[in-house]
Design a protein around this motif. Structure first.
Motif, PDB file in Angstrom:
ATOM      1  N   TYR A  21     -12.170   2.595  -1.803  1.00 28.58           N
ATOM      2  CA  TYR A  21     -12.949   3.883  -2.554  1.00 28.58           C
ATOM      3  C   TYR A  21     -14.379   4.047  -2.294  1.00 28.58           C
ATOM      4  O   TYR A  21     -15.087   3.189  -2.041  1.00 28.58           O
ATOM      5  CB  TYR A  21     -12.369   3.691  -3.759  1.00 28.58           C
ATOM      6  CG  TYR A  21     -11.435   4.035  -4.621  1.00 28.58           C
ATOM      7  CD1 TYR A  21     -11.001   4.902  -4.762  1.00 28.58           C
ATOM      8  CD2 TYR A  21     -11.067   3.222  -4.641  1.00 28.58           C
ATOM      9  CE1 TYR A  21      -9.949   5.087  -5.396  1.00 28.58           C
ATOM     10  CE2 TYR A  21      -9.210   2.706  -5.196  1.00 28.58           C
ATOM     11  CZ  TYR A  21      -8.611   4.183  -5.308  1.00 28.58           C
ATOM     12  OH  TYR A  21      -7.512   4.214  -6.507  1.00 28.58           O
ATOM     13  N   ALA A  28     -10.752   9.141  -1.373  1.00 26.34           N
ATOM     14  CA  ALA A  28     -10.411   8.220  -1.572  1.00 26.34           C
ATOM     15  C   ALA A  28      -8.980   7.933  -1.006  1.00 26.34           C
ATOM     16  O   ALA A  28      -7.952   9.200  -0.737  1.00 26.34           O
ATOM     17  CB  ALA A  28      -9.192   8.063  -3.267  1.00 26.34           C
ATOM     18  N   ASP A  36      -6.466   6.309   2.208  1.00 27.25           N
ATOM     19  CA  ASP A  36      -4.958   5.021   3.106  1.00 27.25           C
ATOM     20  C   ASP A  36      -6.121   4.764   3.695  1.00 27.25           C
ATOM     21  O   ASP A  36      -6.715   4.808   4.906  1.00 27.25           O
ATOM     22  CB  ASP A  36      -4.308   5.558   3.736  1.00 27.25           C
ATOM     23  CG  ASP A  36      -3.444   4.653   3.946  1.00 27.25           C
ATOM     24  OD1 ASP A  36      -3.410   4.433   4.757  1.00 27.25           O
ATOM     25  OD2 ASP A  36      -2.440   4.515   3.034  1.00 27.25           O
ATOM     26  N   VAL A  81      -4.858   9.858  -0.480  1.00 27.26           N
ATOM     27  CA  VAL A  81      -4.830   9.234  -0.591  1.00 27.26           C
ATOM     28  C   VAL A  81      -4.630   9.934  -2.126  1.00 27.26           C
ATOM     29  O   VAL A  81      -3.887  10.724  -2.460  1.00 27.26           O
ATOM     30  CB  VAL A  81      -4.922   8.009  -1.562  1.00 27.26           C
ATOM     31  CG1 VAL A  81      -3.908   7.716  -2.664  1.00 27.26           C
ATOM     32  CG2 VAL A  81      -4.446   7.062  -0.114  1.00 27.26           C
ATOM     33  N   TYR A  82      -5.746  10.806  -2.913  1.00 24.88           N
ATOM     34  CA  TYR A  82      -6.116  11.828  -3.611  1.00 24.88           C
ATOM     35  C   TYR A  82      -7.462  12.801  -3.335  1.00 24.88           C
ATOM     36  O   TYR A  82      -7.428  12.402  -2.285  1.00 24.88           O
ATOM     37  CB  TYR A  82      -6.457  11.648  -5.150  1.00 24.88           C
ATOM     38  CG  TYR A  82      -5.696  10.355  -5.582  1.00 24.88           C
ATOM     39  CD1 TYR A  82      -3.846  10.262  -5.835  1.00 24.88           C
ATOM     40  CD2 TYR A  82      -5.758   8.717  -5.103  1.00 24.88           C
ATOM     41  CE1 TYR A  82      -3.025   9.546  -6.574  1.00 24.88           C
ATOM     42  CE2 TYR A  82      -4.755   7.510  -5.549  1.00 24.88           C
ATOM     43  CZ  TYR A  82      -3.370   7.691  -6.106  1.00 24.88           C
ATOM     44  OH  TYR A  82      -2.493   7.112  -6.945  1.00 24.88           O
ATOM     45  N   SER A 108      -7.965  -0.540 -14.243  1.00 28.57           N
ATOM     46  CA  SER A 108      -7.234   0.201 -13.860  1.00 28.57           C
ATOM     47  C   SER A 108      -8.638   1.756 -14.336  1.00 28.57           C
ATOM     48  O   SER A 108      -7.702   2.801 -13.938  1.00 28.57           O
ATOM     49  CB  SER A 108      -5.996   0.305 -14.055  1.00 28.57           C
ATOM     50  OG  SER A 108      -4.839  -0.398 -14.346  1.00 28.57           O
ATOM     51  N   ASN A 155     -10.085   7.292 -13.508  1.00 27.63           N
ATOM     52  CA  ASN A 155      -8.380   7.226 -13.359  1.00 27.63           C
ATOM     53  C   ASN A 155      -8.844   6.924 -11.984  1.00 27.63           C
ATOM     54  O   ASN A 155      -8.593   7.154 -10.814  1.00 27.63           O
ATOM     55  CB  ASN A 155      -7.285   7.381 -13.691  1.00 27.63           C
ATOM     56  CG  ASN A 155      -7.472   8.388 -15.646  1.00 27.63           C
ATOM     57  OD1 ASN A 155      -7.359   7.066 -15.742  1.00 27.63           O
ATOM     58  ND2 ASN A 155      -7.699   9.491 -15.697  1.00 27.63           N
ATOM     59  N   ASP A 187      -6.329   7.543  -9.575  1.00 27.34           N
ATOM     60  CA  ASP A 187      -6.310   8.676  -9.056  1.00 27.34           C
ATOM     61  C   ASP A 187      -7.041   9.813  -9.118  1.00 27.34           C
ATOM     62  O   ASP A 187      -6.971  10.695  -8.559  1.00 27.34           O
ATOM     63  CB  ASP A 187      -4.545   9.473  -9.170  1.00 27.34           C
ATOM     64  CG  ASP A 187      -5.019   9.637 -10.756  1.00 27.34           C
ATOM     65  OD1 ASP A 187      -5.799  10.266 -11.677  1.00 27.34           O
ATOM     66  OD2 ASP A 187      -3.925  10.571 -11.365  1.00 27.34           O
ATOM     67  N   THR A 202      -8.590  11.059 -11.038  1.00 26.46           N
ATOM     68  CA  THR A 202      -8.617  12.231 -12.726  1.00 26.46           C
ATOM     69  C   THR A 202      -9.919  12.097 -13.000  1.00 26.46           C
ATOM     70  O   THR A 202     -10.290   9.980 -13.789  1.00 26.46           O
ATOM     71  CB  THR A 202      -7.177  12.161 -12.757  1.00 26.46           C
ATOM     72  OG1 THR A 202      -7.435  10.861 -13.119  1.00 26.46           O
ATOM     73  CG2 THR A 202      -7.028  13.306 -12.180  1.00 26.46           C
TER      74      THR A 202
END
Length: 143
Positions: free
Chosen positions: A78, A88, A90, A97-98, A118, A133, A135, A137
């Motif tokens: 990140y 984000a 890999d 990833v997102y 988290s 979050n 992901d 969001t």
């Protein structure tokens, strides 16, 4: 691309190479943990005899440069840039990833993000604390 940006990108690539050998090792905040140890005890692959063999696995050009250190959590790196984008990717391939997010025109990510409970916590130069979050969001924003 100015010298500072090349150094930042090289730093990002080296950080990625550091953790790629064991993607299960997390680096969830600047300096590895909230105690600022700068040491990841589960990293056992790299040592003074093989560190010179590191190679760039992938690279990515950020918008406007980068002032913050990337963090790694569960195989995802990140990081943000001075264009206000947050990514984000890999850790092994560099693929998204997102989808990245943008905090707005004129906004820059200027402090290293942290992950706790988290959630990703990142501040921007408009004096906002963004809580995302994992992901990417939105969860909350505080001024």
């Amino acid at each position: 691309m100015n010298k500072w940006m090349r150094i930042s990108l090289l730093s990002l690539c080296l950080d990625l190479g550091f953790v790629q050998a064991n993607a299960s090792c997390n680096w969830p905040t600047m300096n590895c943990n909230f105690q600022n140890t700068r040491s990841n005890s589960c990293e056992t692959t790299l040592n003074k005899l093989n560190v010179s063999n590191l190679q760039v696995s992938w690279s990515f050009t950020v918008v406007g440069g980068m002032q913050i250190a990337p963090i790694v959590y569960n195989g995802i790196v990140y990081f943000g840039d001075l264009g206000g984008n947050f990514y984000a990717k890999d850790i092994n391939t560099g693929t998204d990833v997102y989808p990245s997010i943008n905090f707005g025109s004129g906004v820059a990510c200027t402090a290293a993000p942290s992950i706790s409970n988290s959630k990703i916590y990142i501040t921007t130069n408009d004096l906002m604390l963004h809580v995302l979050n994992l992901d990417l969001t939105p969860n909350a924003a505080f001024n």
